[in-house]
Design a protein around this motif. Sequence first.
Motif, PDB file in Angstrom:
ATOM      1  N   UNK A   1       2.006   2.195  -3.597  1.00 42.05           N
ATOM      2  CA  UNK A   1       0.835   2.530  -4.087  1.00 42.05           C
ATOM      3  C   UNK A   1       0.767   3.983  -3.688  1.00 42.05           C
ATOM      4  N   UNK A   2       0.973   4.445  -2.363  1.00 44.72           N
ATOM      5  CA  UNK A   2       0.823   5.893  -2.122  1.00 44.72           C
ATOM      6  C   UNK A   2       1.697   6.643  -2.853  1.00 44.72           C
TER       7      UNK A   2
ATOM      8  N   UNK B   1       0.958   7.138  -6.436  1.00 45.78           N
ATOM      9  CA  UNK B   1      -0.165   8.152  -6.548  1.00 45.78           C
ATOM     10  C   UNK B   1       0.215   9.648  -6.182  1.00 45.78           C
TER      11      UNK B   1
ATOM     12  N   UNK C   1      -7.925   4.066  -2.066  1.00 47.95           N
ATOM     13  CA  UNK C   1      -6.750   5.188  -2.306  1.00 47.95           C
ATOM     14  C   UNK C   1      -6.761   5.454  -3.935  1.00 47.95           C
ATOM     15  N   UNK C   2      -7.086   4.550  -4.713  1.00 52.15           N
ATOM     16  CA  UNK C   2      -6.946   4.809  -6.114  1.00 52.15           C
ATOM     17  C   UNK C   2      -8.245   5.955  -6.436  1.00 52.15           C
TER      18      UNK C   2
ATOM     19  N   UNK D   1      -7.871   9.184  -5.351  1.00 47.69           N
ATOM     20  CA  UNK D   1      -7.035   9.931  -6.221  1.00 47.69           C
ATOM     21  C   UNK D   1      -7.637  10.045  -7.768  1.00 47.69           C
TER      22      UNK D   1
ATOM     23  N   UNK E   1       1.728  11.930  -8.717  1.00 48.47           N
ATOM     24  CA  UNK E   1       0.627  12.560  -9.557  1.00 48.47           C
ATOM     25  C   UNK E   1      -0.051  13.282  -8.715  1.00 48.47           C
TER      26      UNK E   1
ATOM     27  N   UNK F   1      -6.726  -0.298  -0.619  1.00 48.40           N
ATOM     28  CA  UNK F   1      -5.900   0.042  -1.999  1.00 48.40           C
ATOM     29  C   UNK F   1      -6.946   0.620  -3.089  1.00 48.40           C
TER      30      UNK F   1
ATOM     31  N   UNK G   1       0.819  -1.188  -0.031  1.00 54.16           N
ATOM     32  CA  UNK G   1       0.014  -0.012  -0.108  1.00 54.16           C
ATOM     33  C   UNK G   1       0.843   1.291  -0.086  1.00 54.16           C
TER      34      UNK G   1
END
Lengths: 210, 169
Positions: free
Chosen positions: A6-7, A10, B49-50, B53, A13, B46, A3
Amino acid sequence: MKTDDLITALSRDAKRTGPSVQGRIAMAVALGIASAFALMMASLGMRPDVTAATRNMLFDLKIVLVATLAVAAVALVRAVARPEAALPKVVLLVPALILLFGIGHEVATQLPAALPGRLVGDKWAVCLVAIPLLGALPLAAILTAMSAAAPRDATLAGALSGLAAGAIAATFYGLHCTDDSPLFVATWYSLAIGMLAAAGAGIGRRVLAW
Amino acid sequence: MRAGLAGDEGAYRRLLRELTPFLRTLARSGLARAGRPTAEAEDIAQDVLIAIHTRRSSWIASEPLVPWIRAILKHKLIDFLRRRGTTGHIDTFAEVIAAPAEEPGIATRDVVKLAESLPSGQKAVIRAMFVDGHNTQETASALQMSEGAVRVSLHRGLAGLAKMLRGSI
C-alpha cells in the motif's frame, strides 16, 4: 493487502496535487466575496443614500458587525479544516459584543413602543431571501475548498462554512438594505445566515466526512 | 513529508514506512483501551495511511507533523470503533509501548478486493498501480489515458476506497 505494498502504491502518487487546503480556502473566500459583491450590485444595487448612511452610526455598526462575523467565521473555517487545530472560538466574541452594544444602544435610545416596529423593519422578507441567495455561491466555493480538508467533525465544518458564506453575503446585502436597527439585524440577518449554516451543516455531514 | 508533498517519491515512501510502526502502536493501544482485538490495528494503520495520503494537503508545512498524524489516527480510530459499536473513550495516547520491530503487515481485509466494486476506469487504475506496480506514466500508457486522467481516476478511486473502508468496518 500488505501494508508495505500500500505504501509503495501511495508513494507513486507522491506528486502533490494542487494548492494546500489553506490556499484553497483563501481562494474560495476571495471568490465568494467577489461573487456576492457582483451579484448584489447586479441585482439589488447599493442603497441610494449610501454616502449619507456611512455617517449613520447604526449603518456603520451593522456593516462592521457582519464584516467582523465574516472574518471570525473564516478564521474558524481555516481551523476546522485541520484535524489537529483547536477552534479559536474567542473570535466570535468580537461580533457578539458589537451586537450586544447595538441592542443596548437601541433599547436605551428608542421609545419602548418603537422597538417592535424597528425589529420587524421594512424588508425582512427580502433579507431572508437575498442573503441565502447571495451566499449560495460562496458556500459552494468554501465547501469545495474544504473537500480536501480533514475536519474532525464534518457537520461542524459544513456549518462553519455556511456561517462564513452567510456573513460574507450579509456584509454586501447590508450595503443595499435600509433597515439599520440592531434589533432587525439580530433577528433577520441571524435567521438568514442561520439558514446558510444549516444548509452547510447538512451538506457538510454528507460530503466532508472522511 | 515536505519532500513528499513536493513530489519526491522516495522520501515520501520512507516517511510512510517510518510512520507505520508508530501508527500500529497507537492503533493497538487505542484498540486495547476499547477492548477490541489488537489484530485490527493493521486495518486502522492502512486506513490512516490512505487518509494521510488523500488529506495531506490539509497539513500546513510550517507546523509540526506529528500532531497532525495523531489527529488523523484518532479520527480514524474513533470512526472505526464507532462503526463497530464500541463506545470506548479515547482521549489521549499518553503512554504507548513500542511495537515489536517485525510485523506481518497484513490487514484483515484486502483493499484491492474492495477496489473490485469501483467504477471500471478507477478499478483499472488502482489495479495497474497497486497490483502491477506501475507508476502514473506507465499506467497512462498501458490504459491509453493521459497522466492527468490517471491521477484523477486514482484520486477518485482512493476516495471511493476510503468510503468503502468506512462502510466495511
